[in-house]
Design a protein around this motif. Sequence first.
Motif, PDB file in Angstrom:
ATOM      1  N   HIS A   1      29.909  25.735  58.354  1.00 15.52           N
ATOM      2  CA  HIS A   1      29.255  24.999  59.443  1.00 15.52           C
ATOM      3  C   HIS A   1      30.172  24.913  60.664  1.00 15.52           C
ATOM      4  CE1 HIS A   1      25.644  23.931  57.301  1.00 15.52           C
ATOM      5  NE2 HIS A   1      26.333  23.358  56.320  1.00 15.52           N
ATOM      6  N   ALA A   2      31.460  24.681  60.421  1.00 15.45           N
ATOM      7  CA  ALA A   2      32.406  24.596  61.536  1.00 15.45           C
ATOM      8  C   ALA A   2      32.504  25.934  62.263  1.00 15.45           C
ATOM      9  CB  ALA A   2      33.775  24.156  61.028  1.00 15.45           C
ATOM     10  N   ILE A   3      32.537  27.016  61.499  1.00 11.78           N
ATOM     11  CA  ILE A   3      32.590  28.355  62.103  1.00 11.78           C
ATOM     12  C   ILE A   3      31.325  28.624  62.906  1.00 11.78           C
ATOM     13  CG2 ILE A   3      32.554  30.830  61.570  1.00 11.78           C
ATOM     14  CD1 ILE A   3      34.417  30.118  59.169  1.00 11.78           C
ATOM     15  N   ASP A   4      30.166  28.302  62.316  1.00  9.78           N
ATOM     16  CA  ASP A   4      28.893  28.498  63.022  1.00  9.78           C
ATOM     17  C   ASP A   4      28.857  27.705  64.320  1.00  9.78           C
ATOM     18  OD1 ASP A   4      28.028  30.192  61.021  1.00  9.78           O
ATOM     19  OD2 ASP A   4      26.809  28.678  60.013  1.00  9.78           O
ATOM     20  N   ASP A   5      29.320  26.452  64.271  1.00  6.23           N
ATOM     21  CA  ASP A   5      29.343  25.612  65.469  1.00  6.23           C
ATOM     22  C   ASP A   5      30.268  26.201  66.530  1.00  6.23           C
ATOM     23  OD1 ASP A   5      27.568  23.869  64.270  1.00  6.23           O
ATOM     24  OD2 ASP A   5      29.096  22.375  63.760  1.00  6.23           O
ATOM     25  N   ALA A   6      31.444  26.676  66.102  1.00  2.00           N
ATOM     26  CA  ALA A   6      32.394  27.258  67.046  1.00  2.00           C
ATOM     27  C   ALA A   6      31.828  28.524  67.680  1.00  2.00           C
ATOM     28  CB  ALA A   6      33.711  27.562  66.339  1.00  2.00           C
ATOM     29  N   LEU A   7      31.160  29.370  66.878  1.00  3.47           N
ATOM     30  CA  LEU A   7      30.572  30.591  67.417  1.00  3.47           C
ATOM     31  C   LEU A   7      29.428  30.273  68.380  1.00  3.47           C
ATOM     32  CD1 LEU A   7      30.574  32.883  64.262  1.00  3.47           C
ATOM     33  CD2 LEU A   7      32.034  33.068  66.276  1.00  3.47           C
ATOM     34  N   THR A   8      28.639  29.273  68.051  1.00  4.29           N
ATOM     35  CA  THR A   8      27.551  28.861  68.945  1.00  4.29           C
ATOM     36  C   THR A   8      28.122  28.354  70.257  1.00  4.29           C
ATOM     37  OG1 THR A   8      26.140  28.288  67.079  1.00  4.29           O
ATOM     38  CG2 THR A   8      25.575  27.313  69.189  1.00  4.29           C
ATOM     39  N   HIS A   9      29.155  27.544  70.172  1.00  3.63           N
ATOM     40  CA  HIS A   9      29.800  27.000  71.379  1.00  3.63           C
ATOM     41  C   HIS A   9      30.402  28.139  72.207  1.00  3.63           C
ATOM     42  CE1 HIS A   9      31.838  24.154  73.934  1.00  3.63           C
ATOM     43  NE2 HIS A   9      32.989  24.789  73.715  1.00  3.63           N
TER      44      HIS A   9
ATOM     45  N   ALA B   1      29.458  31.276  72.263  1.00  4.99           N
ATOM     46  CA  ALA B   1      28.368  32.058  72.856  1.00  4.99           C
ATOM     47  C   ALA B   1      27.816  31.372  74.099  1.00  4.99           C
ATOM     48  CB  ALA B   1      27.268  32.279  71.824  1.00  4.99           C
ATOM     49  N   GLN B   2      27.770  30.038  74.085  1.00  4.79           N
ATOM     50  CA  GLN B   2      27.259  29.287  75.229  1.00  4.79           C
ATOM     51  C   GLN B   2      28.213  29.392  76.414  1.00  4.79           C
ATOM     52  OE1 GLN B   2      26.716  25.387  73.588  1.00  4.79           O
ATOM     53  NE2 GLN B   2      24.734  25.901  72.669  1.00  4.79           N
ATOM     54  N   LEU B   3      29.501  29.556  76.158  1.00  4.82           N
ATOM     55  CA  LEU B   3      30.489  29.682  77.231  1.00  4.82           C
ATOM     56  C   LEU B   3      30.441  31.066  77.872  1.00  4.82           C
ATOM     57  CD1 LEU B   3      33.596  27.943  75.626  1.00  4.82           C
ATOM     58  CD2 LEU B   3      32.050  27.018  77.354  1.00  4.82           C
ATOM     59  N   SER B   4      29.967  32.047  77.146  1.00  7.13           N
ATOM     60  CA  SER B   4      29.937  33.418  77.668  1.00  7.13           C
ATOM     61  C   SER B   4      28.844  33.631  78.666  1.00  7.13           C
ATOM     62  CB  SER B   4      29.757  34.418  76.527  1.00  7.13           C
ATOM     63  OG  SER B   4      30.836  34.314  75.643  1.00  7.13           O
TER      64      SER B   4
END
Length: 104
Positions: free
Chosen positions: A91-99, A101-104
């Motif tokens: 879940h932490a990895i998924d959250d970090a990847l989502t975050h 992606a939003q920064l890109s």
Amino acid sequence: MNKSALHMLDVQILDRDFRVNCTEAEKKSLLEAVAYIDAKMHGIRNDAKIVSVERIAIMAALNIAHELLATSAGEGLALGDCKQRLQAMQHAIDDALTHQAQLS
């Protein structure tokens, strides 16, 4: 198809038929559990020459519970704890990847 919908599954344990409910997602692991229990019970019946199905089931349950409790990873970390920690990390990895992606 809804993976959480319950389906009837016919299984056989120690030459006896049982009908159980499970979801499509649970089917594979349930069949693996049935095969494991069936093998344990057949082994107990053949090795110990026990005839009573009730006694065979109790001995199988004791053996499986002992195996489960004896199974650990490292310093007393139970497999259930490992699974929970792995899920939390996922879940932490998924959250970090989502975050990210939003920064890109």
